[in-house]
Design a protein around this motif. Structure first.
Motif, PDB file in Angstrom:
ATOM      1  N   TRP A   1      40.119  39.844  27.910  1.00 29.13           N
ATOM      2  CA  TRP A   1      39.608  38.784  27.050  1.00 29.13           C
ATOM      3  C   TRP A   1      38.180  39.141  26.654  1.00 29.13           C
ATOM      4  N   GLN A   2      38.049  40.009  25.665  1.00 31.63           N
ATOM      5  CA  GLN A   2      36.766  40.588  25.260  1.00 31.63           C
ATOM      6  C   GLN A   2      35.694  39.547  24.963  1.00 31.63           C
ATOM      7  N   PRO A   3      35.999  38.471  24.221  1.00 33.79           N
ATOM      8  CA  PRO A   3      34.909  37.539  23.908  1.00 33.79           C
ATOM      9  C   PRO A   3      34.250  36.937  25.150  1.00 33.79           C
ATOM     10  N   GLN A   4      34.972  36.934  26.279  1.00 29.92           N
ATOM     11  CA  GLN A   4      34.428  36.357  27.505  1.00 29.92           C
ATOM     12  C   GLN A   4      34.148  37.420  28.570  1.00 29.92           C
ATOM     13  N   VAL A   5      34.300  38.677  28.195  1.00 30.25           N
ATOM     14  CA  VAL A   5      34.040  39.816  29.079  1.00 30.25           C
ATOM     15  C   VAL A   5      34.780  39.630  30.407  1.00 30.25           C
ATOM     16  N   ARG A   6      36.037  39.265  30.309  1.00 27.68           N
ATOM     17  CA  ARG A   6      36.857  39.027  31.492  1.00 27.68           C
ATOM     18  C   ARG A   6      38.154  39.812  31.416  1.00 27.68           C
ATOM     19  N   ALA A   7      38.611  40.236  32.583  1.00 24.19           N
ATOM     20  CA  ALA A   7      39.897  40.909  32.703  1.00 24.19           C
ATOM     21  C   ALA A   7      40.578  40.420  33.969  1.00 24.19           C
TER      22      ALA A   7
ATOM     23  N   TRP B   1      38.028  40.126  37.101  1.00 27.23           N
ATOM     24  CA  TRP B   1      36.850  40.927  36.813  1.00 27.23           C
ATOM     25  C   TRP B   1      36.053  40.252  35.718  1.00 27.23           C
ATOM     26  N   GLN B   2      34.758  40.094  35.962  1.00 30.32           N
ATOM     27  CA  GLN B   2      33.874  39.563  34.929  1.00 30.32           C
ATOM     28  C   GLN B   2      32.748  40.568  34.731  1.00 30.32           C
TER      29      GLN B   2
ATOM     30  N   ASN C   1      33.573  61.357  18.042  1.00 28.18           N
ATOM     31  CA  ASN C   1      32.931  61.266  19.354  1.00 28.18           C
ATOM     32  C   ASN C   1      31.504  60.745  19.261  1.00 28.18           C
ATOM     33  N   GLU C   2      30.801  61.104  18.208  1.00 29.13           N
ATOM     34  CA  GLU C   2      29.456  60.561  18.004  1.00 29.13           C
ATOM     35  C   GLU C   2      29.540  59.056  17.737  1.00 29.13           C
ATOM     36  N   TRP C   3      30.511  58.673  16.938  1.00 25.44           N
ATOM     37  CA  TRP C   3      30.703  57.255  16.652  1.00 25.44           C
ATOM     38  C   TRP C   3      31.016  56.488  17.940  1.00 25.44           C
ATOM     39  N   LEU C   4      31.892  57.041  18.775  1.00 25.43           N
ATOM     40  CA  LEU C   4      32.242  56.381  20.027  1.00 25.43           C
ATOM     41  C   LEU C   4      31.032  56.220  20.936  1.00 25.43           C
ATOM     42  N   ARG C   5      30.193  57.246  21.023  1.00 22.11           N
ATOM     43  CA  ARG C   5      29.000  57.152  21.871  1.00 22.11           C
ATOM     44  C   ARG C   5      28.045  56.067  21.383  1.00 22.11           C
ATOM     45  N   GLY C   6      28.073  55.765  20.115  1.00 22.97           N
ATOM     46  CA  GLY C   6      27.166  54.769  19.560  1.00 22.97           C
ATOM     47  C   GLY C   6      27.648  53.333  19.664  1.00 22.97           C
ATOM     48  N   ARG C   7      28.822  53.109  20.261  1.00 19.86           N
ATOM     49  CA  ARG C   7      29.379  51.758  20.343  1.00 19.86           C
ATOM     50  C   ARG C   7      28.786  50.998  21.518  1.00 19.86           C
ATOM     51  N   HIS C   8      28.511  49.729  21.305  1.00 19.28           N
ATOM     52  CA  HIS C   8      28.120  48.857  22.412  1.00 19.28           C
ATOM     53  C   HIS C   8      29.372  48.391  23.133  1.00 19.28           C
ATOM     54  N   ALA C   9      29.241  48.063  24.400  1.00 15.87           N
ATOM     55  CA  ALA C   9      30.347  47.515  25.187  1.00 15.87           C
ATOM     56  C   ALA C   9      29.868  46.236  25.860  1.00 15.87           C
ATOM     57  N   LEU C  10      30.823  45.435  26.270  1.00 15.29           N
ATOM     58  CA  LEU C  10      30.541  44.175  26.967  1.00 15.29           C
ATOM     59  C   LEU C  10      29.668  43.260  26.108  1.00 15.29           C
TER      60      LEU C  10
ATOM     61  N   SER D   1      29.296  42.439  33.180  1.00 17.15           N
ATOM     62  CA  SER D   1      27.889  42.089  33.017  1.00 17.15           C
ATOM     63  C   SER D   1      27.192  43.226  32.283  1.00 17.15           C
ATOM     64  N   ARG D   2      26.309  42.905  31.342  1.00 16.38           N
ATOM     65  CA  ARG D   2      25.612  43.937  30.590  1.00 16.38           C
ATOM     66  C   ARG D   2      24.805  44.866  31.496  1.00 16.38           C
ATOM     67  N   ASP D   3      24.337  44.359  32.655  1.00 12.24           N
ATOM     68  CA  ASP D   3      23.577  45.210  33.577  1.00 12.24           C
ATOM     69  C   ASP D   3      24.484  46.065  34.458  1.00 12.24           C
ATOM     70  N   ARG D   4      25.795  46.002  34.187  1.00 13.79           N
ATOM     71  CA  ARG D   4      26.821  46.782  34.897  1.00 13.79           C
ATOM     72  C   ARG D   4      27.017  46.345  36.344  1.00 13.79           C
ATOM     73  N   ARG D   5      26.482  45.196  36.716  1.00 14.96           N
ATOM     74  CA  ARG D   5      26.760  44.633  38.035  1.00 14.96           C
ATOM     75  C   ARG D   5      27.925  43.658  37.878  1.00 14.96           C
ATOM     76  N   HIS D   6      29.081  44.221  37.621  1.00 16.38           N
ATOM     77  CA  HIS D   6      30.277  43.436  37.363  1.00 16.38           C
ATOM     78  C   HIS D   6      30.712  42.705  38.640  1.00 16.38           C
ATOM     79  N   THR D   7      31.362  41.573  38.445  1.00 15.23           N
ATOM     80  CA  THR D   7      31.863  40.793  39.578  1.00 15.23           C
ATOM     81  C   THR D   7      33.370  40.943  39.646  1.00 15.23           C
ATOM     82  N   ARG D   8      33.864  41.241  40.849  1.00 15.74           N
ATOM     83  CA  ARG D   8      35.300  41.357  41.089  1.00 15.74           C
ATOM     84  C   ARG D   8      35.684  40.426  42.228  1.00 15.74           C
ATOM     85  N   VAL D   9      36.760  39.706  42.013  1.00 13.88           N
ATOM     86  CA  VAL D   9      37.377  38.938  43.094  1.00 13.88           C
ATOM     87  C   VAL D   9      38.798  39.463  43.219  1.00 13.88           C
ATOM     88  N   VAL D  10      39.119  40.018  44.373  1.00  9.03           N
ATOM     89  CA  VAL D  10      40.423  40.617  44.607  1.00  9.03           C
ATOM     90  C   VAL D  10      41.180  39.788  45.623  1.00  9.03           C
ATOM     91  N   TYR D  11      42.368  39.340  45.228  1.00 17.26           N
ATOM     92  CA  TYR D  11      43.272  38.601  46.109  1.00 17.26           C
ATOM     93  C   TYR D  11      44.389  39.535  46.571  1.00 17.26           C
TER      94      TYR D  11
END
Length: 194
Positions: A113-119, A167-168, A14-23, A170-180
């Motif tokens: 698609w992790q390298p492009q921070v897209r889902a 979904w794209q 759990n300590e290791w998980l908390r130390g991981r970067h995301a996005l 963003s490191r600032d957590r202001r993610h962009t979503r386009v929903v169809y």
């Protein structure tokens, strides 16, 4: 605090998980003023960008279903095709996923698609393709992939989407979503951020 991979053995998980970067990937440019009317057009564009950007196996997707008790299940498979009838995947009728689809003919797909921070997320009801389409899909597989599939056991299914989200991150957590969502004979879409 960030830990490198060598710390995994020495630290509690759990300590290791908390130390991981995301996005940590890099998002491609996305012109939200030029969104297509059809989400499959946008998906095809994103898929090509992912492939060109070196995303490994961008056609690999997580399929989620539920069993007869309503308990969710998920597995990774390959998207077979997208057409006006839906988003197709295939497997044996004797599989757990097939039994779940019989009990509850609804499912969701999730591409990451992790390298492009897209889902991309797709959800809807599921219909089985015709026996001829299922047979053609099986015939297109390699001999090794066909081995062990008993006669009539192969099936192609399609998710008929009721919602598709792009979904794209963003490191600032202001993610962009386009929903169809389907509307009449076409689609409507909504853009949100945050």
């Amino acid at each position: 605090m960030t830990h490198d991979e060598s710390d995994l053995d020495a630290l509690p998980i759990n300590e290791w998980l908390r130390g991981r970067h995301a996005l940590t990937g890099t998002s491609p440019e996305w012109d939200l003023d030029a969104l297509p009317d059809d989400p499959t057009t946008l998906f095809a564009t994103w898929l090509r960008v992912a492939a060109a950007g070196g995303v490994a196996e961008p056609h690999t997707v997580t399929l989620a279903t539920v069993d007869a008790d309503g308990v969710p299940d998920a597995r990774t498979l390959i998207l077979k095709r997208i057409d006006e009838q839906g988003w197709a995947f295939a497997s044996t009728r004797s599989s757990r996923k097939a039994r779940q689809l019989v009990d509850s003919p609804a499912a969701a797909l999730n591409f990451w698609w992790q390298p492009q921070v897209r889902a991309v997320r797709v959800r809807g009801h599921v219909v089985e393709a015709t026996p001829e389409e299922s047979a053609a899909d099986l015939a297109a597989r390699s001999a090794a992939a066909r081995a062990g599939v008993s006669d009539g056991d192969w099936a192609l299914w399609r998710i008929v989407p009721s919602r598709i989200e792009f979904w794209q991150g963003s490191r600032d957590r202001r993610h962009t979503r386009v929903v169809y969502v389907p509307h009449g004979d076409g689609w409507t879409h909504e853009v949100t951020r945050g």
